[in-house]
Design an enzyme around this catalytic site. Structure first.
Site, PDB file in Angstrom:
ATOM      1  N   GLY A   1       0.717  -1.186   0.124  1.00 23.13           N
ATOM      2  CA  GLY A   1      -0.193   0.114  -0.030  1.00 23.13           C
ATOM      3  C   GLY A   1       0.710   1.247   0.079  1.00 23.13           C
ATOM      4  O   GLY A   1       0.559   2.304  -0.644  1.00 23.13           O
TER       5      GLY A   1
ATOM      6  N   LEU B   1      -5.553  -4.738  -5.078  1.00 22.61           N
ATOM      7  CA  LEU B   1      -5.547  -3.879  -6.405  1.00 22.61           C
ATOM      8  C   LEU B   1      -6.567  -2.699  -5.616  1.00 22.61           C
ATOM      9  O   LEU B   1      -6.330  -1.468  -6.379  1.00 22.61           O
ATOM     10  CB  LEU B   1      -6.336  -4.497  -7.303  1.00 22.61           C
ATOM     11  CG  LEU B   1      -6.010  -5.564  -7.911  1.00 22.61           C
ATOM     12  CD1 LEU B   1      -6.530  -6.129  -9.233  1.00 22.61           C
ATOM     13  CD2 LEU B   1      -3.979  -5.405  -8.556  1.00 22.61           C
TER      14      LEU B   1
ATOM     15  N   ARG C   1      -6.061  -0.732  -3.423  1.00 29.12           N
ATOM     16  CA  ARG C   1      -4.844   0.549  -2.929  1.00 29.12           C
ATOM     17  C   ARG C   1      -3.447   0.397  -3.584  1.00 29.12           C
ATOM     18  O   ARG C   1      -2.870   1.145  -3.477  1.00 29.12           O
ATOM     19  CB  ARG C   1      -4.858   0.392  -1.466  1.00 29.12           C
ATOM     20  CG  ARG C   1      -4.186  -0.922  -0.848  1.00 29.12           C
ATOM     21  CD  ARG C   1      -4.450  -1.199   0.339  1.00 29.12           C
ATOM     22  NE  ARG C   1      -3.789  -2.433   0.803  1.00 29.12           N
ATOM     23  CZ  ARG C   1      -4.413  -3.844   0.680  1.00 29.12           C
ATOM     24  NH1 ARG C   1      -5.706  -3.819  -0.188  1.00 29.12           N
ATOM     25  NH2 ARG C   1      -3.733  -4.892   1.072  1.00 29.12           N
TER      26      ARG C   1
ATOM     27  N   LYS D   1       5.690  -9.397  -6.795  1.00 27.40           N
ATOM     28  CA  LYS D   1       5.542  -7.854  -6.772  1.00 27.40           C
ATOM     29  C   LYS D   1       6.727  -7.429  -7.483  1.00 27.40           C
ATOM     30  O   LYS D   1       6.664  -6.497  -8.069  1.00 27.40           O
ATOM     31  CB  LYS D   1       5.169  -7.348  -5.624  1.00 27.40           C
ATOM     32  CG  LYS D   1       3.670  -7.690  -4.954  1.00 27.40           C
ATOM     33  CD  LYS D   1       3.275  -6.989  -3.718  1.00 27.40           C
ATOM     34  CE  LYS D   1       1.779  -7.356  -3.360  1.00 27.40           C
ATOM     35  NZ  LYS D   1       1.598  -6.817  -1.770  1.00 27.40           N
TER      36      LYS D   1
ATOM     37  N   CYS E   1      14.152   3.686  18.719  1.00 26.63           N
ATOM     38  CA  CYS E   1      13.908   4.654  19.624  1.00 26.63           C
ATOM     39  C   CYS E   1      12.272   5.117  19.763  1.00 26.63           C
ATOM     40  O   CYS E   1      11.701   5.440  20.917  1.00 26.63           O
ATOM     41  CB  CYS E   1      14.593   6.187  19.362  1.00 26.63           C
ATOM     42  SG  CYS E   1      16.449   5.780  19.631  1.00 26.63           S
TER      43      CYS E   1
ATOM     44  N   CYS F   1      -4.282  -4.716   7.648  1.00 31.88           N
ATOM     45  CA  CYS F   1      -5.393  -4.053   6.949  1.00 31.88           C
ATOM     46  C   CYS F   1      -6.566  -5.191   6.427  1.00 31.88           C
ATOM     47  O   CYS F   1      -7.447  -4.766   6.345  1.00 31.88           O
ATOM     48  CB  CYS F   1      -5.014  -3.320   5.449  1.00 31.88           C
ATOM     49  SG  CYS F   1      -3.985  -4.324   4.403  1.00 31.88           S
TER      50      CYS F   1
ATOM     51  N   CYS G   1      18.638   2.955  24.037  1.00 33.69           N
ATOM     52  CA  CYS G   1      18.113   2.198  22.821  1.00 33.69           C
ATOM     53  C   CYS G   1      18.941   0.984  22.405  1.00 33.69           C
ATOM     54  O   CYS G   1      20.243   1.031  22.369  1.00 33.69           O
ATOM     55  CB  CYS G   1      17.961   3.144  21.725  1.00 33.69           C
ATOM     56  SG  CYS G   1      17.339   2.319  20.102  1.00 33.69           S
TER      57      CYS G   1
ATOM     58  N   CYS H   1      20.492   2.012  18.763  1.00 34.90           N
ATOM     59  CA  CYS H   1      21.348   3.100  18.460  1.00 34.90           C
ATOM     60  C   CYS H   1      21.995   3.723  19.513  1.00 34.90           C
ATOM     61  O   CYS H   1      22.911   4.561  19.480  1.00 34.90           O
ATOM     62  CB  CYS H   1      20.822   4.270  17.401  1.00 34.90           C
ATOM     63  SG  CYS H   1      19.555   5.392  18.476  1.00 34.90           S
TER      64      CYS H   1
END
Length: 278
Positions: free
Chosen positions: A61, A91, A93, A106, A196, A210, A271, A274
């Site tokens: 999407g 199809l 979206r 795809k 983070c 979805c 974190c 990072c």
């Protein structure tokens, strides 16, 4: 048409004399004329885009409509990543595909579309599923990663790889009537990464989809085109006056109101992607 090309070439020559040289033949000048006349992009910016490498992770999407604008922007090298096949329900979206594509990969279809749309672009594909083991291979030598995948495990694997390889990440998501686009550069001092933002609790493939919650097709288009705009902005940072990259800035798109609001993510010193724990 001749006068138009002459004007663009004169504008190009002027930029070159100011130390911002470019090289576009007449066909490329014509193709990107509406970019070149924008002072915020110009010929130098268009040439800069031609020299960039963007990796698009996910052709659903977000990735499907975003790819159309990214290719149209003239980003010279595109790597397209998706291990999925087109389904009929896509199809509504995923505007890159049509009924004949149902059941086909795809990534292959996306490459075929780009090649037909602009043969001058360099396109490679990967139809392997992204894991922590192979994510690093996909981000090496890229200028920007645009992640439009639909599960946190993949998103976090991509984010951690981006931090490790010092590549900026643009993350985009959409569901129902809401979209989300954020730019992250966790490899830079003081800048947050995607981890983070969401933390460590989502290192699994259990998230809303979805298929369960639904999605307005046009909402995917809005989030995707907004992500494509941000991608161009990031790739042109330092090469044009389009704007700054806005690292750590997340934009929320609300299709029901409609409205847009933004907030900034602070770097988490602890974190695991990072921070000091990485």
């Amino acid at each position: 048409m001749v006068a138009w090309h002459a004007w663009l070439q004169a504008r190009t020559a002027s930029r070159k004399r100011r130390g911002r040289g470019m090289s576009l033949d007449a066909e490329r000048l014509d193709r990107f004329a509406r970019h070149i006349v924008l002072p915020e992009i110009g010929g130098a910016g268009q040439v800069a885009l031609a020299g960039k490498h963007l990796v698009l992770v996910g052709l659903g999407g977000i990735g499907s409509p975003a790819l159309q604008y990214l290719a149209a922007a003239g980003i010279g090298r595109l790597t397209l990543v998706d291990d999925d096949k087109v389904e009929l329900s896509n199809l509504q979206r995923q505007t890159l595909f049509n009924t004949r594509d149902v059941g086909h990969g795809k990534a292959v279809i996306a490459k075929r579309w780009v090649t037909g749309f602009d043969p001058a672009l360099d396109v490679t594909i990967s139809d392997r599923r992204i894991t922590r083991d192979n994510a690093h291979e996909l981000v090496i030598d890229a200028d920007l990663i645009l992640d439009g995948t639909d599960n946190f495990a993949t998103r976090l694997a991509v984010s951690d790889a981006c931090v490790a390889e010092r590549v900026p990440l643009l993350s985009a998501a959409v569901g129902r009537f809401q979209g989300q686009v954020g730019a992250f550069a966790g490899h830079l001092p003081g800048e947050a990464c995607y981890r983070c933002f969401v933390g460590d609790a989502f290192d699994a493939e259990d998230c809303d989809t979805c298929a369960e919650d639904g999605m307005l097709g046009a909402m995917a288009g809005w989030a995707a085109s907004f992500a494509a705009l941000q991608a161009v902005r990031i790739l042109l940072d330092g090469a044009s006056t389009l704007g700054e990259s806005d690292w750590g800035r997340v934009h929320l798109l609300d299709g029901l109101k409609p409205a847009l609001r933004s907030f900034t993510i602070a770097k988490d010193p602890a974190c695991s992607g990072c921070g000091s724990a990485a």
